[in-house]
Design a protein around this motif. Structure first.
Motif, PDB file in Angstrom:
ATOM      1  N   LEU A 106       0.830  -1.211   0.000  1.00 39.41           N
ATOM      2  CA  LEU A 106       0.000   0.000   0.000  1.00 39.41           C
ATOM      3  C   LEU A 106       0.861   1.256   0.000  1.00 39.41           C
ATOM      4  CD1 LEU A 106      -3.045  -0.319   2.447  1.00 39.41           C
ATOM      5  CD2 LEU A 106      -3.075   0.351   0.038  1.00 39.41           C
ATOM      6  N   GLN A 107       1.919   1.223   0.782  1.00 41.47           N
ATOM      7  CA  GLN A 107       2.847   2.351   0.815  1.00 41.47           C
ATOM      8  C   GLN A 107       3.489   2.552  -0.560  1.00 41.47           C
ATOM      9  OE1 GLN A 107       6.532   1.901   3.053  1.00 41.47           O
ATOM     10  NE2 GLN A 107       6.131   3.810   4.154  1.00 41.47           N
ATOM     11  N   GLY A 108       3.781   1.451  -1.265  1.00 39.32           N
ATOM     12  CA  GLY A 108       4.338   1.538  -2.609  1.00 39.32           C
ATOM     13  C   GLY A 108       3.380   2.170  -3.595  1.00 39.32           C
ATOM     14  N   LEU A 109       2.078   1.906  -3.440  1.00 34.63           N
ATOM     15  CA  LEU A 109       1.085   2.547  -4.304  1.00 34.63           C
ATOM     16  C   LEU A 109       1.088   4.054  -4.087  1.00 34.63           C
ATOM     17  CD1 LEU A 109      -1.293   2.683  -6.232  1.00 34.63           C
ATOM     18  CD2 LEU A 109      -2.797   1.960  -4.360  1.00 34.63           C
ATOM     19  N   GLY A 110       1.118   4.472  -2.828  1.00 37.01           N
ATOM     20  CA  GLY A 110       1.203   5.902  -2.551  1.00 37.01           C
ATOM     21  C   GLY A 110       2.479   6.513  -3.100  1.00 37.01           C
ATOM     22  N   ALA A 111       3.597   5.785  -2.977  1.00 37.90           N
ATOM     23  CA  ALA A 111       4.872   6.289  -3.498  1.00 37.90           C
ATOM     24  C   ALA A 111       4.850   6.396  -5.019  1.00 37.90           C
ATOM     25  CB  ALA A 111       6.011   5.377  -3.046  1.00 37.90           C
ATOM     26  N   ALA A 112       4.182   5.467  -5.697  1.00 34.19           N
ATOM     27  CA  ALA A 112       4.087   5.531  -7.155  1.00 34.19           C
ATOM     28  C   ALA A 112       3.404   6.829  -7.590  1.00 34.19           C
ATOM     29  CB  ALA A 112       3.312   4.321  -7.683  1.00 34.19           C
ATOM     30  N   VAL A 113       2.334   7.201  -6.893  1.00 34.88           N
ATOM     31  CA  VAL A 113       1.642   8.459  -7.185  1.00 34.88           C
ATOM     32  C   VAL A 113       2.585   9.645  -6.957  1.00 34.88           C
ATOM     33  CG1 VAL A 113      -0.279   9.956  -6.528  1.00 34.88           C
ATOM     34  CG2 VAL A 113      -0.608   7.479  -6.600  1.00 34.88           C
ATOM     35  N   MET A 114       3.292   9.627  -5.849  1.00 33.02           N
ATOM     36  CA  MET A 114       4.178  10.731  -5.500  1.00 33.02           C
ATOM     37  C   MET A 114       5.306  10.884  -6.513  1.00 33.02           C
ATOM     38  SD  MET A 114       4.058   9.602  -1.511  1.00 33.02           S
ATOM     39  CE  MET A 114       5.654  10.206  -1.027  1.00 33.02           C
ATOM     40  N   MET A 115       5.899   9.777  -6.938  1.00 34.36           N
ATOM     41  CA  MET A 115       7.028   9.832  -7.868  1.00 34.36           C
ATOM     42  C   MET A 115       6.598  10.305  -9.249  1.00 34.36           C
ATOM     43  SD  MET A 115       8.812   6.266  -6.674  1.00 34.36           S
ATOM     44  CE  MET A 115      10.105   6.265  -7.909  1.00 34.36           C
ATOM     45  N   ALA A 116       5.441   9.830  -9.723  1.00 40.70           N
ATOM     46  CA  ALA A 116       4.994  10.191 -11.068  1.00 40.70           C
ATOM     47  C   ALA A 116       4.541  11.650 -11.139  1.00 40.70           C
ATOM     48  CB  ALA A 116       3.864   9.262 -11.509  1.00 40.70           C
ATOM     49  N   LEU A 117       3.755  12.087 -10.178  1.00 41.74           N
ATOM     50  CA  LEU A 117       3.105  13.386 -10.312  1.00 41.74           C
ATOM     51  C   LEU A 117       3.981  14.551  -9.898  1.00 41.74           C
ATOM     52  CD1 LEU A 117      -0.565  12.564  -9.328  1.00 41.74           C
ATOM     53  CD2 LEU A 117       0.561  12.506 -11.537  1.00 41.74           C
ATOM     54  N   THR A 118       4.993  14.327  -9.070  1.00 46.08           N
ATOM     55  CA  THR A 118       5.898  15.439  -8.758  1.00 46.08           C
ATOM     56  C   THR A 118       6.655  15.883 -10.006  1.00 46.08           C
ATOM     57  OG1 THR A 118       7.463  13.761  -7.973  1.00 46.08           O
ATOM     58  CG2 THR A 118       6.214  14.969  -6.314  1.00 46.08           C
ATOM     59  N   LEU A 119       7.140  14.928 -10.797  1.00 44.72           N
ATOM     60  CA  LEU A 119       7.821  15.285 -12.043  1.00 44.72           C
ATOM     61  C   LEU A 119       6.860  15.940 -13.029  1.00 44.72           C
ATOM     62  CD1 LEU A 119      10.124  12.187 -12.712  1.00 44.72           C
ATOM     63  CD2 LEU A 119      10.732  14.380 -11.683  1.00 44.72           C
ATOM     64  N   ALA A 120       5.631  15.432 -13.098  1.00 45.62           N
ATOM     65  CA  ALA A 120       4.653  15.978 -14.042  1.00 45.62           C
ATOM     66  C   ALA A 120       4.299  17.417 -13.711  1.00 45.62           C
ATOM     67  CB  ALA A 120       3.397  15.107 -14.036  1.00 45.62           C
ATOM     68  N   PHE A 121       4.355  17.774 -12.435  1.00 39.14           N
ATOM     69  CA  PHE A 121       3.989  19.132 -12.014  1.00 39.14           C
ATOM     70  C   PHE A 121       5.020  20.184 -12.400  1.00 39.14           C
ATOM     71  CE2 PHE A 121       0.396  18.581  -8.961  1.00 39.14           C
ATOM     72  CZ  PHE A 121      -0.266  19.751  -9.285  1.00 39.14           C
ATOM     73  N   VAL A 122       6.269  19.753 -12.641  1.00 36.83           N
ATOM     74  CA  VAL A 122       7.340  20.722 -12.879  1.00 36.83           C
ATOM     75  C   VAL A 122       7.014  21.611 -14.073  1.00 36.83           C
ATOM     76  CG1 VAL A 122       9.759  20.972 -13.558  1.00 36.83           C
ATOM     77  CG2 VAL A 122       9.114  19.324 -11.791  1.00 36.83           C
TER      78      VAL A 122
END
Length: 482
Positions: A118-134
């Protein structure tokens, strides 16, 4: 009566401070995701003792997290494009924080592994969308610097994880390494809520549907491949072959589905762009080489050079420390000199570092390891900043979440593949069981491993150079016309 000049100055200060806080709201999720990976590794011996479990059993505390990230990161990136990056990032941070609390409270090893997934699912969201926001927060001429900063943050989390995790376990027990993520996750949640732009503006046209079938097929294929590369204690047996066959079958079905659905998860036409193809392939190849440095380095330092465990830890930490220090300067070089040029320069640095590690004899001591590793890691930091900047600039705004997910996926697949394939090369070249090999055998194994890794980096360099030339060819042709 207030002074208008001082009022304007205050406004300028506030405007300058806002981007820094917004960048902090992007950096902290990346720090947490890398910290959650590296700090859990240091807890495996303690967990094995607490629950009287084998290494293969407690290893799933790490594998469960990595499998969730690897198999789901492309899907969550696409979800962010469709339903709003800010909304999904907030949800990912909330899930990560809750899962971290569940990890800390887990009464058994199976429940800890489930909470880690479950923590990995949350981390996947964090890793993908932080770069997309730049791309939405930063001007194009500053993107490289921000990518370098985020690379520094990720490397810092990797470097801090083992030392911070060890201190927390010694002082407060293993549950403390997961509890630490809870207040940090909530702080990141608050920063994202306050600093990032409000709900994404939705286009007037109907929102495309989410490709559920494609997402499930891709996730299943990636999970099967990751398991094929990690199961078996270094032996590639029937189970591994069956998982690899399932991964290939799933990948084939995924391509068929994507060619037929109205709104595919992954538009296959993206791979017709030479720069994007080269960026993803290069990221995978170079990540595989970087991963093997973490596997081979400790054996070489301990068995060949005879360093104690504390000294090995300090020398191994040089790589992440160099990456952390190189990130921001690398990003500035990308902005100043161009992403394509710096991407090639970074790959050249990685290749030179590999070559030196393959050739320098062990009699030169620690310096013969640290100097090439510094060059390799600094080159990797420069490559990462340039590669990410170039890839995100080449994609439409509406698909940046997907692209960020694909870049992270390529990197994770490289880490998994490098661990399995180049790790097997090292074990074979060192005479089988590396832990029982002689110092000379371990040194030979390291030299052979980096000699095999070098062509992978050269291939990435050739792919990037060829794609860059093909992208510039129309411009060069028009400039030659009278």
């Amino acid at each position: 009566m207030s002074n208008p000049v001082s009022g304007r100055a205050a406004a300028n200060v506030a405007a300058a401070a806002l981007p820094r806080l917004a960048l902090l709201s992007l950096s902290l999720p990346l720090l947490l995701s890398s910290l959650a990976t590296s700090s859990a590794n240091i807890a495996l011996p303690t967990l094995a003792q607490v629950w009287q479990a084998s290494f293969q059993q407690v290893q799933w505390v790490v594998l469960g997290y990595l499998l969730a990230v690897t198999s789901l990161i492309v899907g969550v990136g696409r979800l962010g494009d469709l339903f709003g990056k800010r909304r999904l990032l907030l949800g990912g941070l909330a899930l990560f924080s809750l899962a971290s609390l569940l990890c800390a409270l887990a009464p058994s090893l199976p429940l800890l592994i489930a909470a880690r997934a479950l923590q990995g699912l949350g981390a996947a969201v964090m890793m993908a969308l932080t770069l997309a926001f730049v791309g939405e927060l930063v001007p194009a001429d500053k993107t490289g610097s921000v990518m370098g900063l985020l690379g520094t943050t990720s490397a810092l989390g990797t470097a801090l994880g083992p030392s911070l995790g060890g201190l927390l376990i010694a002082a407060l027990g293993w549950r403390a390494i997961f509890l630490l993520n809870v207040p940090l996750g909530l702080l990141a949640l608050w920063l994202v809520w306050r600093q990032l732009p409000g709900p994404d503006r939705q286009p007037a046209a109907p929102r495309p549907s989410f490709d559920v079938a494609g997402t499930l097929l891709l996730a299943g294929s990636l999970a099967a491949y990751a398991l094929a590369m990690t199961l078996g204690r270094g032996q590639f047996g029937v189970r591994n072959l069956a998982l690899l066959a399932a991964a290939l079958l799933g990948a084939g079905l995924f391509v068929l589905v994507e060619a037929r659905v109205a709104s595919p998860l992954l538009q296959l036409r993206l791979f017709r762009q030479p720069l994007l193809r080269a960026s993803l392939a290069s990221s995978l190849l170079v990540a595989a080489v970087v991963m093997v440095t973490l596997l081979v380095g400790p054996f070489y330092l301990a068995h060949t050079l005879g360093l104690g465990s504390g000294a090995v830890g300090l020398v191994v930490a040089v790589g992440p420390l160099v990456a952390a220090l190189s990130g921001v300067p690398a990003g500035r070089l990308v902005d100043r000199l161009g992403a394509q040029r710096m991407q090639l320069a970074g790959l050249a640095g990685v290749a030179l570092g590999c070559g030196l590690l393959a050739l320098l004899p062990s009699r030169f001591g620690v310096a013969a390891y640290v100097a090439p590793m510094t060059l390799l890691t600094a080159g990797y930091a420069l490559f990462q900043a340039a590669n990410t900047t170039q890839s995100m600039a080449a994609i439409d705004t509406a698909q940046r979440g997907l692209m960020a997910g694909m870049l992270n996926l390529a990197r994770n697949l490289g880490l998994i593949s490098g661990s399995a394939l180049l790790g097997a090369v090292f074990a074979a070249a060192a005479g089988g069981a590396a832990a029982a090999a002689s110092p000379a055998q371990v040194a030979h194994g390291m030299h052979v491993t980096f000699a095999v890794a070098l062509p992978l980096v050269v291939l990435a360099l050739l792919l990037s150079a060829s794609a860059g030339y093909r992208a510039l060819r129309p411009t060069l042709a028009s400039s030659r016309q009278p």
